[in-house]
Design a protein around this motif. Structure first.
Motif, mmCIF file in Angstrom:
data_model
loop_
_atom_site.group_PDB
_atom_site.id
_atom_site.type_symbol
_atom_site.label_atom_id
_atom_site.label_comp_id
_atom_site.label_asym_id
_atom_site.label_seq_id
_atom_site.Cartn_x
_atom_site.Cartn_y
_atom_site.Cartn_z
ATOM 1 N N ASP A 129 36.294 78.535 113.276
ATOM 2 C CA ASP A 129 37.041 77.538 114.129
ATOM 3 C C ASP A 129 37.168 78.647 115.408
ATOM 4 N N ASP A 134 45.363 76.787 112.966
ATOM 5 C CA ASP A 134 45.546 76.437 111.619
ATOM 6 C C ASP A 134 47.125 76.830 111.420
ATOM 7 N N ASN A 181 38.460 80.076 109.026
ATOM 8 C CA ASN A 181 39.394 80.233 110.198
ATOM 9 C C ASN A 181 38.630 80.864 111.347
ATOM 10 N N ARG A 203 46.327 87.158 99.883
ATOM 11 C CA ARG A 203 47.071 88.349 99.292
ATOM 12 C C ARG A 203 47.807 89.037 100.954
ATOM 13 N N GLY A 217 43.659 81.582 107.819
ATOM 14 C CA GLY A 217 44.492 80.162 107.791
ATOM 15 C C GLY A 217 44.734 79.812 106.382
ATOM 16 N N ALA A 218 44.207 78.760 105.743
ATOM 17 C CA ALA A 218 44.336 78.366 104.493
ATOM 18 C C ALA A 218 43.788 79.177 103.480
ATOM 19 N N GLY A 219 42.952 80.179 103.768
ATOM 20 C CA GLY A 219 42.371 81.080 102.837
ATOM 21 C C GLY A 219 43.192 82.060 102.586
HETATM 22 N N1 LIG Z 1 39.933 70.288 106.658
HETATM 23 C C1 LIG Z 1 40.407 71.633 106.991
HETATM 24 O O1 LIG Z 1 41.188 72.181 106.849
HETATM 25 C C2 LIG Z 1 39.350 72.605 107.914
HETATM 26 C C3 LIG Z 1 39.866 74.080 107.762
HETATM 27 N N2 LIG Z 1 38.942 74.707 108.558
HETATM 28 C C4 LIG Z 1 39.514 76.112 108.753
HETATM 29 O O2 LIG Z 1 39.036 76.672 107.510
HETATM 30 C C5 LIG Z 1 40.278 77.606 107.198
HETATM 31 C C6 LIG Z 1 40.078 78.103 105.788
HETATM 32 O O3 LIG Z 1 39.152 78.822 105.632
HETATM 33 P P1 LIG Z 1 38.794 79.781 104.433
HETATM 34 O O4 LIG Z 1 37.387 80.433 104.516
HETATM 35 O O5 LIG Z 1 39.037 78.844 103.207
HETATM 36 O O6 LIG Z 1 39.847 80.916 104.498
HETATM 37 P P2 LIG Z 1 40.346 81.610 105.763
HETATM 38 O O7 LIG Z 1 39.619 81.608 106.829
HETATM 39 O O8 LIG Z 1 41.621 81.207 106.002
HETATM 40 O O9 LIG Z 1 40.473 83.252 105.359
HETATM 41 C C7 LIG Z 1 39.172 84.061 105.205
HETATM 42 C C8 LIG Z 1 39.088 84.909 103.906
HETATM 43 O O10 LIG Z 1 39.801 86.134 104.124
HETATM 44 C C9 LIG Z 1 39.920 86.692 102.835
HETATM 45 N N3 LIG Z 1 41.219 86.906 103.135
HETATM 46 C C10 LIG Z 1 42.339 86.221 102.585
HETATM 47 N N4 LIG Z 1 43.597 87.009 102.618
HETATM 48 C C11 LIG Z 1 43.240 88.299 103.001
HETATM 49 C C12 LIG Z 1 43.939 89.296 103.520
HETATM 50 N N5 LIG Z 1 45.369 89.255 103.166
HETATM 51 N N6 LIG Z 1 43.344 90.250 103.876
HETATM 52 C C13 LIG Z 1 41.900 90.337 103.846
HETATM 53 N N7 LIG Z 1 41.179 89.220 103.772
HETATM 54 C C14 LIG Z 1 41.899 88.169 103.244
HETATM 55 C C15 LIG Z 1 39.389 85.694 101.832
HETATM 56 O O11 LIG Z 1 38.257 86.149 100.973
HETATM 57 P P3 LIG Z 1 38.372 87.170 100.105
HETATM 58 O O12 LIG Z 1 36.877 86.992 99.396
HETATM 59 O O13 LIG Z 1 38.553 88.374 100.699
HETATM 60 O O14 LIG Z 1 39.427 86.614 99.036
HETATM 61 C C16 LIG Z 1 39.280 84.348 102.615
HETATM 62 O O15 LIG Z 1 38.342 83.635 102.060
HETATM 63 C C17 LIG Z 1 41.347 76.662 107.514
HETATM 64 O O16 LIG Z 1 42.451 77.552 107.930
HETATM 65 C C18 LIG Z 1 41.051 76.168 108.801
HETATM 66 O O17 LIG Z 1 41.140 77.003 110.063
HETATM 67 C C19 LIG Z 1 37.619 74.266 108.878
HETATM 68 O O18 LIG Z 1 37.076 75.114 109.936
HETATM 69 C C20 LIG Z 1 37.681 72.770 109.312
HETATM 70 C C21 LIG Z 1 38.198 71.817 108.649
#
Ligand SMILES: NC(=O)C1=CN([C@@H]2O[C@H](COP(=O)(O)OP(=O)(O)OC[C@H]3O[C@@H](n4cnc5c(N)ncnc54)[C@H](OP(=O)(O)O)[C@@H]3O)[C@@H](O)[C@H]2O)[C@H](O)CC1
Ligand SMILES: [K+]
Length: 505
Positions: free
Chosen positions: A73, A163, A70, A139, A134-136
């Motif tokens: 992006d 997202d 996220n 917690r 975003g999707a990740g």
């Molecule tokens: N086809 C598509 O959908 C595309 C989506 N894109 C973008 O990718 C995100 C999803 O990305 P992702 O890396 O899976 O997850 P996030 O970026 O949303 O989250 C990042 C990491 O943050 C950590 N996390 C989760 N919750 C918390 C919290 N409450 N506090 C702190 N940190 C948190 C978590 O890592 P951990 O190791 O800490 O568990 C997540 O992995 C999608 O939303 C789109 O914007 C692509 O760019 C394009 C294609």
């Protein structure tokens, strides 16, 4: 219809993808040869273009990036805005060295300085891009993540979320601790359930979706039967008026009425059925209610129904091809018998209000009836709880979508679980999330009108899931078109405006 045509068909654009199915779409696309960073470039470009559509180049933009894709992006959006002479700065939650994969590559392509979220004064900016989570999100937000979200919300700036607003679950719309209150949200490839389910629906602001190079075929392949409600979903299934149409081809809906002090509900339902296009509508009423109705009905016809036998006599006429039971019909065995009689006649039915509450505590009796004929049930949360509270052990922890799906499968009926975010669930597992809910509908009798509208579409031959989805959306749209001061009587009368505006017959 080929998938390509389907992509142009508005119904296709109604497809919602869960977070998991979105991730599958991502992986499939990458496996077909599109590098992930390419998807990210298109996602970031989509966000940048939204900013460039709305804000002039002298706007000062802060991009707040999270630790994952996220955030990735966000880096892309920042670079594209800078390339278009925007005044852009990037703040990172976490450490650049921890960035991995496409997000690390995207950060590499941002050749300018990167600040930590603690160093940034939000007051200096006009627009904040929320690229934290975003999707990740997995917690509740806490620590620095919670702090920056609270600061973003407190700054009173325009906020564009990438997202999904950070802190909102893409699948359920639930909030994890706190969430960004976005002015705009730009999502990718397809909308997610969390964009339309409360409280998430109240955090997204103006919602838009951009194509990032995931093909219609791939979306179709991973689609799990979730739809966003709107004309795009059911417009093609609506009955179309033809020159050959006459009142009998447009169906004959029957609405059962309650006793002398409860006749208005049946008239509201009947009016809803007539206005949505049923060719004929009849109210069947107990003798004491007949003079009340007779003095208030014009195009809606009236039959006396002193007993279940009388009802059997009326529905022996096959031209009655949809029956609405429930609005102020009375709670008890009498209503159960009326429902059983109509089920025996094998007509499509709508069960609302008292026709549902009468089965509280005898859910299996209801299920044995509803599985026998094409049925739509329209409980609000209270009626749902009264019907299914014995199943509470199973339903505990179920989301609203899962509860509606459970009920649809249990009753083998289309379930309209009403609320600010009404869910329509079909027995075959398909789910439609309403997108235009309005608090204007929180006034007595609007549920009666909705039950009638569904009955009116069933009478015209529309299948249950599409009829219920269309009625729910048109019902809310009529309320929105009327505005403040709405009472239930106004809803049917606003339907012509809505049907005309959306070019539906
Ligand atoms: N086809 C598509 O959908 C595309 C989506 N894109 C973008 O990718 C995100 C999803 O990305 P992702 O890396 O899976 O997850 P996030 O970026 O949303 O989250 C990042 C990491 O943050 C950590 N996390 C989760 N919750 C918390 C919290 N409450 N506090 C702190 N940190 C948190 C978590 O890592 P951990 O190791 O800490 O568990 C997540 O992995 C999608 O939303 C789109 O914007 C692509 O760019 C394009 C294609
Ligand atoms: K976000």
């Amino acid at each position: 219809m080929s998938l390509g045509e389907k992509a142009n068909n508005v119904a296709f654009s109604s497809m919602l993808l869960s977070v998991a199915s979105m991730r599958k779409a991502d992986e499939l696309t990458i496996s077909y040869g599109a590098p992930g960073i390419e998807l990210m470039e298109q996602a970031g470009r989509g966000v940048a273009e939204k900013i460039m559509q709305i804000f002039p180049t002298h706007t000062k933009v802060l991009v707040v990036c999270g630790p994952g894709n996220n955030g990735g992006d966000g880096f892309i959006a920042a670079r594209i805005l800078l390339e278009n002479s925007y005044n852009v700065m990037v703040a990172l939650l976490g450490v650049a060295d921890d960035l991995k994969g496409d997000a690390a590559e995207a950060a590499e392509r941002w050749a300018e300085p990167m600040f930590s979220v603690g160093e940034i004064n939000l007051e200096e900016f006009d627009v904040v891009i929320d690229a934290l989570f975003g999707a990740g999100l997995n917690r509740p937000l806490d620590g620095e993540a919670l702090d920056i979200v609270e600061r973003i919300n407190a700054a009173g700036k325009v906020i564009v979320s990438v997202d999904i607003p950070s802190g909102i679950s893409g699948d359920t719309g639930a909030i994890s601790g706190e969430a960004v209150r976005a002015t705009h949200t730009v999502t990718f490839a397809a909308y997610k359930p969390g964009h339309f389910l409360y409280p998430g629906a109240a955090y997204v602001g103006e919602l838009s979706v951009v194509d990032i190079g995931i093909s219609p075929q791939t979306i179709e392949q991973v689609h799990e039967g979730l739809f966003a409600n709107g004309p795009g979903f059911w417009q093609e299934a609506l009955p179309q008026l033809e020159y050959g149409s006459h009142k009998y081809t447009r169906g004959h809906a029957l609405v059962l009425s309650g006793g002398i002090t409860a006749t208005g509900a049946a008239r509201l339902a009947a009016r809803g059925a007539l206005r949505i296009g049923a060719g004929l509508v009849t109210i069947a009423a107990p003798p004491v209610s007949v003079p009340i109705h007779a003095s208030q009905l014009t195009a809606i016809m009236l039959r006396e129904m002193a007993s279940v036998d009388d009802l059997n006599g009326i529905i022996a006429d096959k031209r009655f091809n949809a029956v609405v039971l429930g609005p102020a019909l009375g709670v008890g065995n009498g209503t159960q018998e009326l429902v059983a009689a109509v089920v025996k006649a094998g007509r499509p039915i709508v069960l609302d209000a008292d026709a549902l509450t009468s089965f509280a505590g005898s859910l299996d009796t209801l299920a044995r009836l509803t599985e026998k004929t094409d049925t739509v049930v329209t409980p609000h949360e209270g009626e749902f709880f009264r019907l299914f509270n014995n199943e509470n052990e199973i339903l505990k922890g179920f989301s609203k979508i899962e509860r509606a799906k459970f009920a649809a499968n249990y009753l083998k009926a289309t379930v309209v679980l009403k609320g600010a975010d009404t869910i329509i669930a079909a027995p075959d597992g398909r789910v439609c999330i309403n997108t235009n809910g309005t608090p204007l509908l929180a006034t007595a009798g609007t549920g009666d009108v909705l039950a009638g509208m569904i009955g009116g579409l069933l009478a015209q031959g529309m299948s249950s899931f599409e009829a219920a989805s269309a009625a729910v959306w048109l019902h809310a749209e009529a309320a929105r078109n009327f505005g403040p001061g709405l009472i239930a009587e106004d809803v049917p009368e606003m339907l012509p405006t809505v049907l005309h505006k959306w070019h539906v017959s």
